[in-house]
Design an enzyme around this catalytic site. Structure first.
Site, PDB file in Angstrom:
ATOM      1  N   ASP A  42       0.814  -1.220   0.000  1.00  0.00           N
ATOM      2  CA  ASP A  42       0.000   0.000   0.000  1.00  0.00           C
ATOM      3  C   ASP A  42       0.839   1.259   0.000  1.00  0.00           C
ATOM      4  OD1 ASP A  42      -2.400  -1.153   0.142  1.00  0.00           O
ATOM      5  OD2 ASP A  42      -2.767  -0.771   2.269  1.00  0.00           O
ATOM      6  N   LYS A  64      -3.778   3.529  -2.870  1.00  0.00           N
ATOM      7  CA  LYS A  64      -4.620   3.853  -1.723  1.00  0.00           C
ATOM      8  C   LYS A  64      -4.319   5.168  -1.049  1.00  0.00           C
ATOM      9  CE  LYS A  64      -7.712   0.579  -0.716  1.00  0.00           C
ATOM     10  NZ  LYS A  64      -7.623  -0.675  -0.003  1.00  0.00           N
ATOM     11  N   MET A 179      -8.099   8.378   9.308  1.00  0.00           N
ATOM     12  CA  MET A 179      -8.663   8.848   8.040  1.00  0.00           C
ATOM     13  C   MET A 179      -9.580  10.053   8.225  1.00  0.00           C
ATOM     14  SD  MET A 179      -9.513   5.310   6.071  1.00  0.00           S
ATOM     15  CE  MET A 179     -10.286   4.450   7.409  1.00  0.00           C
TER      16      MET A 179
HETATM   17  N1  SAH Z   1      -4.524  -0.234   9.220  1.00  0.00           N
HETATM   18  C1  SAH Z   1      -3.999   1.066   9.498  1.00  0.00           C
HETATM   19  C2  SAH Z   1      -4.995   2.149   9.230  1.00  0.00           C
HETATM   20  C3  SAH Z   1      -5.389   2.251   7.791  1.00  0.00           C
HETATM   21  S1  SAH Z   1      -6.485   3.554   7.489  1.00  0.00           S
HETATM   22  C4  SAH Z   1      -3.459   1.105  10.927  1.00  0.00           C
HETATM   23  O1  SAH Z   1      -3.737   0.203  11.701  1.00  0.00           O
HETATM   24  O2  SAH Z   1      -2.736   2.042  11.246  1.00  0.00           O
HETATM   25  C5  SAH Z   1      -5.378   4.819   6.965  1.00  0.00           C
HETATM   26  C6  SAH Z   1      -5.284   5.860   8.038  1.00  0.00           C
HETATM   27  O3  SAH Z   1      -4.388   5.438   9.037  1.00  0.00           O
HETATM   28  C7  SAH Z   1      -4.735   7.180   7.567  1.00  0.00           C
HETATM   29  O4  SAH Z   1      -5.721   7.975   6.960  1.00  0.00           O
HETATM   30  C8  SAH Z   1      -4.270   7.787   8.863  1.00  0.00           C
HETATM   31  O5  SAH Z   1      -5.344   8.270   9.610  1.00  0.00           O
HETATM   32  C9  SAH Z   1      -3.743   6.563   9.591  1.00  0.00           C
HETATM   33  N2  SAH Z   1      -2.302   6.363   9.442  1.00  0.00           N
HETATM   34  C10 SAH Z   1      -1.667   5.288   8.983  1.00  0.00           C
HETATM   35  N3  SAH Z   1      -0.339   5.453   9.061  1.00  0.00           N
HETATM   36  C11 SAH Z   1      -0.135   6.668   9.594  1.00  0.00           C
HETATM   37  C12 SAH Z   1       1.017   7.421   9.953  1.00  0.00           C
HETATM   38  N4  SAH Z   1       2.252   6.957   9.760  1.00  0.00           N
HETATM   39  N5  SAH Z   1       0.838   8.633  10.492  1.00  0.00           N
HETATM   40  C13 SAH Z   1      -0.374   9.131  10.717  1.00  0.00           C
HETATM   41  N6  SAH Z   1      -1.495   8.471  10.383  1.00  0.00           N
HETATM   42  C14 SAH Z   1      -1.381   7.253   9.850  1.00  0.00           C
END
Ligand code: SAH
Length: 510
Positions: A42, A64, A179
């Site tokens: 991703d 994505k 998100m």
């Molecule tokens: N499965 C992921 C979430 C996926 S949804 C998890 O468990 O982290 C995608 C969202 O995750 C983004 O829109 C943001 O809100 C958050 N996200 C993922 N990685 C991030 C990062 N390094 N810093 C800040 N937000 C992050």
């Protein structure tokens, strides 16, 4: 890697890649990547994590960003089923944890329905790691003992919103939103309408756990304005609750000495790790842009003969860690016993090279005071009697003539073993060259004159405010000859010395 046959049905691992920091990958995730035939990854997966997969593994980008669905979800599900059914070991690498707003559940169901074996490897979710790296514990006995994780971006195919943000705002304890940057205004106003205290502390953490992490703090009533004014963008996690106040005490990550500094490492892909890890430990955001690669020498036979005869020499001299690796990799193909090296004594040009020798369980008999060819020659001439002694000089195909010439002039017999060639690294598999061109960097590091030469061959533009850091005088003179100014030169010509000098430079600025 897997055997691809009808007897082997293949498997799909749904793997959490963690939030960004490559160190936050689980051991199981690394194991799965090492077995992969195909990795489907991703947008939010750190490119460096992909390096754990074999070079031969196919890498498929699934996209994505909110607006950039490189592969639509239904096609992605089909792709995972197809690849696994072909008998492949497929790793579906997802940011954070695959089951926390990662659609991992849906993908697992598709695999189950298609009869494809699958396994889940949980990852560290940004919902917890993001706040942690901003110095915010999501639970704390004195503040809260309830945690709500919710999304600000529901399935766009759903007509109505089912999330009652008003109620979420009123829930006890900490609330973490994923998100949500695009929806922040809407979510915040629903929370306020629902009766949430306008003074509730809020923090947004962007690109959490990476060197580009940014944190914005405010109150529920002003956070939307602050986000707009700062031009704060996704991806970010938002934290609502009193625990946000602990950040002023616990903000450990952003306080590190090189935090927020973007540093380019130009060493070979296989050697970059040590330098990158040290820089990252101080908080730098490191991009590896390998300019060179180590290849076997053109005349491998001659090298082999000299390695075979190495026990005949009084001294074996190593001028680089690569030379040590090339020498002993071959030596232990020819001999099973370290004693086959006979009575040869060993000289190393510097501590990095010496460490490689020691890693082979052999002692280093001579190390110069100054870690350059001149220093090594001086130490040999000062401390040893070299006349009529036989030396085996293990070196790259292109190197300065200082040691062989100096020793020969002093009456020694010198054979030169060309152990490897340094060639330019072609291609830009991790996109680092592209990123450097578009985003620039704070510092670029050079650890040998060949990294300088091959970097220049790449023809990349050098931004005006880019700081140039050199490992030592030889590399610096290559930079000078190319007309480049050196901003930082390592006091001690080795990797720790280079890292220290970079840290000192920035410490003086602040
Ligand atoms: N499965 C992921 C979430 C996926 S949804 C998890 O468990 O982290 C995608 C969202 O995750 C983004 O829109 C943001 O809100 C958050 N996200 C993922 N990685 C991030 C990062 N390094 N810093 C800040 N937000 C992050």
């Amino acid at each position: 890697m897997s055997e691809q046959s009808a007897d082997n049905p293949g498997i799909c691992y749904l793997v959490g890649a963690g939030p960004g920091d490559p160190g936050l990958l689980t051991l199981r995730a690394k194991e799965c990547l090492e077995m992969a035939d195909v990795v489907v990854y991703d947008y939010l997966c750190n490119a460096e994590i992909l390096n754990h997969a074999p070079q031969s593994a196919e890498r498929i980008y699934a996209g994505k960003k909110a607006a950039d669905h490189a592969i639509p979800q239904h096609k992605l599900n089909d792709l995972l089923v197809d690849l696994s059914s072909q008998g492949k070991t497929v790793v579906r690498l997802k940011g954070g944890d695959p089951f926390v707003f990662g659609r991992g559940g849906e993908e697992a169901q598709e695999l189950q329905d298609a009869g494809v074996p699958f396994e889940i490897v949980p990852g560290i979710s940004s919902s917890v790691a993001g706040p942690a790296y901003a110095g915010i514990p999501v639970t704390h006995r004195d503040h809260c003992s309830q945690l709500t994780i919710f999304t600000g971006h529901e399935d766009p195919e759903k007509d109505e919103t089912v999330i009652d943000y008003g109620k979420i705002g009123m829930a006890a304890g900490t609330k973490v939103m994923l998100m949500g940057v695009g929806q922040l205004q809407n979510v915040v106003s629903k929370m306020l309408e629902g009766g949430t205290d306008p003074d509730t502390p809020v923090a947004l953490v962007r690109w959490a756990t990476t060197g580009s992490q940014q944190t914005l703090v405010g109150k529920l009533q002003d956070i939307t304005d602050r986000v707009q004014r700062a031009g704060f963008k996704a991806p970010a996690v938002a934290v609502f609750g009193n625990v946000v106040e602990l950040r002023s005490e616990l903000n450990w990550f952003e306080r590190r000495p090189l935090f927020g500094r973007k540093i380019i490492v130009t060493r070979t892909r296989s050697q970059a790790g040590v330098l990158s890890a040290r820089l990252r430990n101080l908080g730098a955001s490191v991009d590896e842009l390998p300019t060179i690669r180590i290849d076997p020498p053109e005349d491998l036979k001659s090298f082999g003969r000299l390695v075979q005869d190495s026990h005949k020499y009084a001294w074996i001299i190593f001028t680089s860690p690569n030379g040590v690796d090339a020498f002993f990799d071959l030596f232990f193909k020819l001999y099973e016993d370290a004693r086959s090296i006979g009575g040869a004594r060993i000289a190393a040009i510097g501590p990095g090279t010496a460490a490689k020798v020691k890693a082979r369980n052999l002692a280093v008999d001579l190390l110069p005071d100054e870690y350059v060819a001149e220093g090594l020659l001086k130490k040999l001439l000062d401390d040893e009697s070299v006349e009529n002694e036989m030396f085996l000089l293990v070196r790259p195909d292109q190197a300065r003539d200082v040691i062989a010439k100096g020793l020969t002039e002093a009456g020694a017999i010198v054979d030169e073993a060309i152990a490897y060639r340094t060639v330019g690294e072609m291609g830009d598999p991790t996109g680092a060259a592209g990123r450097f061109e578009s985003e620039g960097a704070d510092v670029i590091t050079f650890t040998s004159s060949s990294t300088v030469e091959h970097f220049l061959d790449m023809g990349l533009p050098i931004p005006e405010n880019l700081l140039i850091a050199s490992i030592g005088p030889v590399t610096s003179s290559a930079l000078h000859s190319a007309g480049l100014e050196i901003d930082i030169e390592a006091k001690e010509s080795n990797i720790p010395g280079l890292v220290d000098s970079i840290a000192d430079y920035f410490a003086k600025l602040s």
